[in-house]
Design a protein around this motif. Structure first.
Motif, short mmCIF file in Angstrom:
data_model
loop_
_atom_site.label_atom_id
_atom_site.label_comp_id
_atom_site.label_asym_id
_atom_site.label_seq_id
_atom_site.Cartn_x
_atom_site.Cartn_y
_atom_site.Cartn_z
N THR A 32 34.88 -20.98 -5.09
CA THR A 32 36.30 -21.98 -4.54
C THR A 32 35.28 -23.44 -5.05
N ARG A 55 24.30 -38.59 0.73
CA ARG A 55 25.49 -38.36 1.39
C ARG A 55 24.86 -39.24 2.55
N ASN A 59 27.92 -36.59 8.31
CA ASN A 59 28.52 -35.75 7.49
C ASN A 59 27.85 -33.90 7.48
N ILE A 62 28.70 -27.02 6.32
CA ILE A 62 29.42 -26.05 6.04
C ILE A 62 28.10 -24.98 6.05
N HIS A 64 26.71 -21.16 5.48
CA HIS A 64 27.44 -19.54 5.05
C HIS A 64 26.57 -18.48 4.77
N ILE A 97 35.60 -23.52 12.50
CA ILE A 97 34.93 -24.40 12.52
C ILE A 97 35.02 -24.14 14.19
N THR A 114 30.17 -28.70 16.87
CA THR A 114 30.35 -27.86 16.83
C THR A 114 30.46 -26.79 14.91
N ARG A 118 31.38 -20.13 6.75
CA ARG A 118 32.44 -19.43 6.10
C ARG A 118 30.92 -18.31 5.84
N PRO A 139 26.01 -27.86 1.41
CA PRO A 139 27.86 -28.64 0.71
C PRO A 139 28.76 -28.73 -0.74
N SER A 140 29.01 -29.83 -0.84
CA SER A 140 29.32 -29.53 -2.54
C SER A 140 28.09 -29.75 -2.98
N GLU A 177 37.95 -27.34 -2.74
CA GLU A 177 37.02 -26.53 -1.94
C GLU A 177 37.63 -25.80 -0.63
N SER A 178 36.87 -25.08 0.04
CA SER A 178 37.72 -23.91 1.27
C SER A 178 38.62 -25.06 2.12
N ARG A 192 41.24 -29.60 7.17
CA ARG A 192 40.88 -29.62 5.06
C ARG A 192 41.24 -28.91 4.47
N PRO A 233 34.59 -34.84 9.70
CA PRO A 233 34.27 -36.61 8.96
C PRO A 233 33.76 -36.57 7.57
N GLY A 234 33.21 -35.15 6.72
CA GLY A 234 33.67 -35.69 5.27
C GLY A 234 35.02 -36.19 4.40
O1 TXA Z 1 34.20 -24.37 -0.12
C1 TXA Z 1 33.68 -25.20 0.04
O2 TXA Z 1 33.82 -25.51 1.52
C2 TXA Z 1 32.31 -25.35 -0.42
C3 TXA Z 1 31.49 -24.29 -0.74
C4 TXA Z 1 30.00 -24.95 -1.26
O3 TXA Z 1 31.47 -23.44 -0.07
N1 TXA Z 1 31.86 -26.60 0.51
C5 TXA Z 1 31.59 -28.03 0.59
O4 TXA Z 1 31.09 -28.61 1.91
O5 TXA Z 1 33.42 -28.71 0.30
P1 TXA Z 1 31.69 -30.03 2.20
O6 TXA Z 1 29.80 -30.47 2.33
O7 TXA Z 1 31.27 -30.82 0.66
O8 TXA Z 1 32.82 -30.42 2.82
C6 TXA Z 1 32.45 -30.22 4.15
C7 TXA Z 1 33.82 -30.15 4.90
C8 TXA Z 1 33.52 -31.76 5.06
O9 TXA Z 1 34.68 -32.63 5.28
C9 TXA Z 1 32.97 -31.61 6.58
O10 TXA Z 1 33.68 -33.28 7.53
C10 TXA Z 1 33.77 -30.59 7.11
O11 TXA Z 1 34.15 -29.39 6.19
N2 TXA Z 1 33.47 -30.25 8.60
C11 TXA Z 1 31.95 -29.40 8.42
N3 TXA Z 1 31.61 -29.05 9.58
C12 TXA Z 1 33.00 -29.83 10.50
C13 TXA Z 1 32.80 -29.55 11.99
N4 TXA Z 1 31.66 -28.57 12.74
N5 TXA Z 1 33.84 -30.19 12.05
C14 TXA Z 1 34.94 -30.48 11.40
N6 TXA Z 1 33.95 -30.87 9.76
C15 TXA Z 1 33.11 -30.30 9.17
#
Ligand code: TXA
Ligand code: MG
Length: 335
Positions: A32, A55, A59, A62, A64, A97, A114, A118, A139-140, A177-178, A192, A233-234
């Motif tokens: 991604t 950051r 937030n 994820i 992995h 999630i 939660t 991935r 995160p990214s 992103e995923s 997302r 939240p992100g």
């Molecule tokens: O493709 C991807 O997902 C990339 C690669 C590196 O795997 N990672 C990524 O991470 O985009 P990040 O941190 O930029 O975005 C993660 C998103 C955020 O919007 C965050 O709020 C949401 O996932 N998220 C993560 N854990 C969550 C949870 N327990 N409940 C709700 N939203 C969550």
């Protein structure tokens, strides 16, 4: 600190795994976008990820994993609906999630009960997780608010000297992103949108999948006092923002859209603004792969205005438009 540049070799992956084990930060490729990885079970290491990105720490990250066996250590409960989805899409560009297991530190989940999990498709990513012998929170790998990095050069642009190492992998194939899918409610909900679309998920399950209603709300045009509460939240932060001003040009009539782009380019020229048009036609896949890298490139060229032709808002086009609209601060010209 000097950021080590590591080609993808067995020796370097082992070395990177060691860095993760001792609490360090390693950026790595996925299919991604590039991730900024830390040991998901080490609260201090995870805290330093927030610092390196600049950051907010509410937030969640994820987590992995590389093997199915690691799932049970991360989630306290694996909902029945997860089984066919995991079978169909892991390893791949979708995050599920679930309720978090006790061993996952609160700082990793941004204080939530939660956790997003991935299993990436990228071999280099899974090899790194195996070498680290731990799940990797990532995160990214961009500075907060910047477009996600899809090439290692973009990671270095934001993170050089802020992290321990970067794995010099390929450019990311998907480029956005995923998909984030919440499996803790009655009906699975997309928090997302990503490469794995609502249509694909509904086909796999043979039942309904919802979108987080907040995805359809334009946070810029809400009346004051109203709050914006996306479930991921992100999604509430200003995202994917280049220095240039981005405008979306939307319309069904191709000729009218082209005319409007020409007109806007001319207006910018009169105003002595450097303007560029991004037109992917209806090719959402090409747009996904190119968009973030292109925003960074146009910033380096000191472009003032980026005109982006809207994609059809269905399937992958919907997911890419989500990023395009955010980068434009929801500035849309309808023709
Ligand atoms: O493709 C991807 O997902 C990339 C690669 C590196 O795997 N990672 C990524 O991470 O985009 P990040 O941190 O930029 O975005 C993660 C998103 C955020 O919007 C965050 O709020 C949401 O996932 N998220 C993560 N854990 C969550 C949870 N327990 N409940 C709700 N939203 C969550
Ligand atoms: Mg991000």
């Amino acid at each position: 600190m000097d950021t080590e540049r590591l080609e993808i070799t067995e020796k370097n992956i082992d070395h990177a795994g060691e860095i993760i084990r001792r609490g360090g930060l390693v950026a790595f490729p996925t299919e991604t976008v590039y991730g900024l990885g830390a040991n998901a079970l080490d609260a201090d290491a995870v805290r330093s990820v927030y610092e390196a990105k600049g950051r907010p720490s509410d937030n969640p990250m994820i987590v992995h994993i590389a093997e199915m066996g690691q799932l049970a250590d991360m989630a306290s409960e694996i909902p029945a609906v997860a089984v066919p989805l995991i079978q169909a899409y892991w390893p791949g560009p979708i995050t599920f999630i679930m309720k978090k297991a006790e061993g996952v530190p609160m700082v990793t989940t941004g204080g939530l009960d939660t956790v997003g999990i991935r299993m990436p498709l990228s071999e280099a990513a899974r090899d790194l997780i195996r070498a680290a012998e731990r799940p990797i929170a990532a995160p990214s790998a961009n500075r907060s608010g910047r477009p996600s990095p899809t090439r290692y050069e973009d990671v270095l642009e934001d993170m050089d000297s802020r992290i321990d190492a970067v794995l010099l992998g390929e450019d990311c194939e998907v480029g956005i992103e995923s998909t984030v899918l919440d499996l803790t409610g009655e009906v699975p909900m997309i928090l997302r949108p990503g490469y794995i679309t609502k249509e694909m998920l509904e086909f796999t399950l043979g039942s309904e999948v919802k979108y987080d209603p907040a995805l359809f709300v334009d946070p810029m045009h809400r009346s004051e006092g109203e709050e914006f509460h996306p479930k991921a939240p992100g999604m509430k932060y200003r995202h994917y923002a280049p220095k240039a001003e981005v405008k979306i040009i939307e319309g069904d009539d191709d000729a009218a859209v082209e005319r409007e782009i020409e007109e806007q380019l001319r207006l910018c020229k009169y105003a002595r603004q450097k303007a560029v048009a991004l037109n992917y036609g209806r090719d959402s896949k090409a747009a996904a792969k190119d968009f973030f890298a292109r925003l960074r490139e146009l910033d380096r060229e000191d472009v003032d205005v980026i005109l982006v032709r809207a994609l059809p808002e269905e399937e992958l086009g919907f997911s890419v438009m989500n990023r395009m609209l955010k980068s434009a601060g929801y500035d849309v010209i309808h023709v």
